[in-house]
Design an enzyme around this catalytic site. Structure first.
Site, PDB file in Angstrom:
ATOM      1  N   ARG A   1      53.211   2.016 -31.934  1.00 21.07           N
ATOM      2  CA  ARG A   1      51.995   2.603 -32.496  1.00 21.07           C
ATOM      3  C   ARG A   1      52.283   3.129 -33.881  1.00 21.07           C
ATOM      4  NH1 ARG A   1      48.674   6.924 -29.119  1.00 21.07           N
ATOM      5  NH2 ARG A   1      50.475   8.184 -29.639  1.00 21.07           N
TER       6      ARG A   1
ATOM      7  N   THR B   1      47.678   5.731 -37.972  1.00 21.64           N
ATOM      8  CA  THR B   1      46.424   5.071 -37.567  1.00 21.64           C
ATOM      9  C   THR B   1      46.306   4.958 -36.043  1.00 21.64           C
ATOM     10  OG1 THR B   1      47.438   2.883 -37.545  1.00 21.64           O
ATOM     11  CG2 THR B   1      46.531   3.635 -39.649  1.00 21.64           C
TER      12      THR B   1
ATOM     13  N   ASP C   1      56.737  11.747 -25.582  1.00 23.91           N
ATOM     14  CA  ASP C   1      56.949  10.348 -25.981  1.00 23.91           C
ATOM     15  C   ASP C   1      57.879   9.672 -24.971  1.00 23.91           C
ATOM     16  OD1 ASP C   1      58.222   8.017 -27.217  1.00 23.91           O
ATOM     17  OD2 ASP C   1      57.073   8.601 -28.980  1.00 23.91           O
TER      18      ASP C   1
ATOM     19  N   ASP D   1      61.041   7.750 -26.363  1.00 22.44           N
ATOM     20  CA  ASP D   1      62.086   8.654 -26.858  1.00 22.44           C
ATOM     21  C   ASP D   1      62.792   9.370 -25.711  1.00 22.44           C
ATOM     22  OD1 ASP D   1      61.685   7.996 -29.475  1.00 22.44           O
ATOM     23  OD2 ASP D   1      60.379   9.697 -29.924  1.00 22.44           O
TER      24      ASP D   1
HETATM   25  O1  LIG Z   1      47.710   3.596 -25.627  1.00 20.51           O
HETATM   26  P1  LIG Z   1      48.330   3.708 -26.971  1.00 20.51           P
HETATM   27  O2  LIG Z   1      47.612   4.701 -27.853  1.00 20.51           O
HETATM   28  O3  LIG Z   1      48.515   2.394 -27.651  1.00 20.51           O
HETATM   29  O4  LIG Z   1      49.755   4.395 -26.776  1.00 20.51           O
HETATM   30  C1  LIG Z   1      50.633   4.017 -25.776  1.00 20.51           C
HETATM   31  C2  LIG Z   1      51.840   3.366 -26.351  1.00 20.51           C
HETATM   32  O5  LIG Z   1      52.612   4.308 -27.094  1.00 20.51           O
HETATM   33  C3  LIG Z   1      53.946   4.314 -26.603  1.00 20.51           C
HETATM   34  O6  LIG Z   1      54.741   3.413 -27.295  1.00 20.51           O
HETATM   35  P2  LIG Z   1      55.380   3.748 -28.731  1.00 20.51           P
HETATM   36  O7  LIG Z   1      54.501   3.246 -29.832  1.00 20.51           O
HETATM   37  O8  LIG Z   1      55.770   5.181 -28.798  1.00 20.51           O
HETATM   38  O9  LIG Z   1      56.651   2.815 -28.735  1.00 20.51           O
HETATM   39  P3  LIG Z   1      58.009   3.011 -27.927  1.00 20.51           P
HETATM   40  O10 LIG Z   1      57.726   2.661 -26.496  1.00 20.51           O
HETATM   41  O11 LIG Z   1      58.944   2.069 -28.593  1.00 20.51           O
HETATM   42  O12 LIG Z   1      58.442   4.448 -28.079  1.00 20.51           O
HETATM   43  C4  LIG Z   1      53.781   3.907 -25.163  1.00 20.51           C
HETATM   44  O13 LIG Z   1      54.964   3.454 -24.563  1.00 20.51           O
HETATM   45  C5  LIG Z   1      52.716   2.855 -25.234  1.00 20.51           C
HETATM   46  O14 LIG Z   1      53.211   1.560 -25.529  1.00 20.51           O
HETATM   47  O1  LIG Z   2      51.482  10.821 -24.875  1.00 19.55           O
HETATM   48  C1  LIG Z   2      51.884   9.732 -25.304  1.00 19.55           C
HETATM   49  C2  LIG Z   2      51.064   8.842 -26.030  1.00 19.55           C
HETATM   50  C3  LIG Z   2      51.588   7.660 -26.446  1.00 19.55           C
HETATM   51  N1  LIG Z   2      52.862   7.354 -26.163  1.00 19.55           N
HETATM   52  C4  LIG Z   2      53.665   8.188 -25.463  1.00 19.55           C
HETATM   53  O2  LIG Z   2      54.855   7.869 -25.231  1.00 19.55           O
HETATM   54  N2  LIG Z   2      53.160   9.361 -25.071  1.00 19.55           N
HETATM   55 MG   LIG Z   3      57.372   5.959 -28.200  1.00 18.75          MG
END
Ligand SMILES: O=P(O)(O)OC[C@H]1O[C@H](OP(=O)(O)OP(=O)(O)O)[C@H](O)[C@@H]1O
Ligand SMILES: O=c1cc[nH]c(=O)[nH]1
Ligand SMILES: [Mg+2]
Length: 209
Positions: A104, A108, A200, A203
């Site tokens: 994400r 945005t 997150d 993370d």
């Molecule tokens: O419903 P959304 O608003 O799209 O958010 C959810 C997304 O955000 C997080 O990923 P992130 O972008 O943090 O990537 P990561 O898993 O590599 O940390 C999570 O694992 C989802 O994929």
């Molecule tokens: O709360 C949240 C939203 C998006 N992605 C995450 O990992 N946590």
């Molecule tokens: Mg993430």
């Protein structure tokens, strides 16, 4: 319209409470997420087709049921979705695994694609998309659009924690997709995080922050 199922099994609720705790470290977070995925898989696979087979027991012939051999693919959305794969593979070891990389954009909140590798015969498979977090729903909706472009028609989404906004977005974008989560929380905050959520997931899983 796709079904939305909140799986409120006591074992899942218990493990989810620990996973939400900010003091839970990566090792426990990983183990708990995998265990919850196994428990959720039990419910998600409830409608899998079975067929009659004849088995010779030490006593007599028995008519039993076995899985009808419909092909399955598990598709984690990287990175956090990786934390749910092994838990499902424990129950369905013959499933193939595809990967869709999305992150994400923090300003945005739009998902950005950076990787996609799917089984060649994805159009013939039942697909289970996994990602613990369904926040705005943008990542899950885009991943499923991508799968449909590659020919997949039978798709389920399995997550851990959802925001109502994410459930609404995903059901509107893909009304044919059944959604399974362990909890639908209160809301999103101004940064797009689920409240109360668990922070997150990527993370916390990989110890990157
Ligand atoms: O419903 P959304 O608003 O799209 O958010 C959810 C997304 O955000 C997080 O990923 P992130 O972008 O943090 O990537 P990561 O898993 O590599 O940390 C999570 O694992 C989802 O994929
Ligand atoms: O709360 C949240 C939203 C998006 N992605 C995450 O990992 N946590
Ligand atoms: Mg993430």
């Amino acid at each position: 319209m796709g079904r939305v199922t909140e799986i409120k099994h006591p074992l899942i609720l218990h493990k989810l409470a620990i996973i939400r705790d900010k003091n839970t470290g990566s090792k426990d977070f990983r183990e708990l997420l995998e265990e919850i995925a196994t428990l959720m898989a039990y419910e998600v696979t409830r409608d899998m087709a079975v067929e009659d087979v004849q088995v010779e027991t030490p006593v007599a012939m028995a008519t039993c049921k076995m899985l009808a051999g419909k092909k399955l693919a598990i598709v984690p959305i990287l990175r956090a979705g990786m934390g749910m794969v092994d838990g499902i593979l424990k129950l369905i070891p013959a499933a193939k695994v595809g990967h869709i990389g999305l992150y994400r954009n923090e300003e945005t909140l739009q998902p950005v694609e950076y990787f996609c590798k799917l089984p060649k015969d994805i159009e013939e498979r039942e697909v289970i998309v996994v990602d613990p977090m369904l926040a705005t729903g943008g990542s899950a909706a885009d991943a499923i659009t991508l799968l449909k472009k590659r020919g997949a028609t039978n798709i389920k989404f399995v997550g851990l924690v959802a925001a109502p906004e994410g459930v609404a977005h995903l059901t509107k974008a893909h009304p044919d997709v059944d959604i399974y989560v362990a909890a639908i929380d209160e809301r999103l905050n101004e940064k797009g995080y689920i409240v109360p959520g668990l922070g997150d997931a990527g993370d916390r899983l990989f110890g990157t922050k």
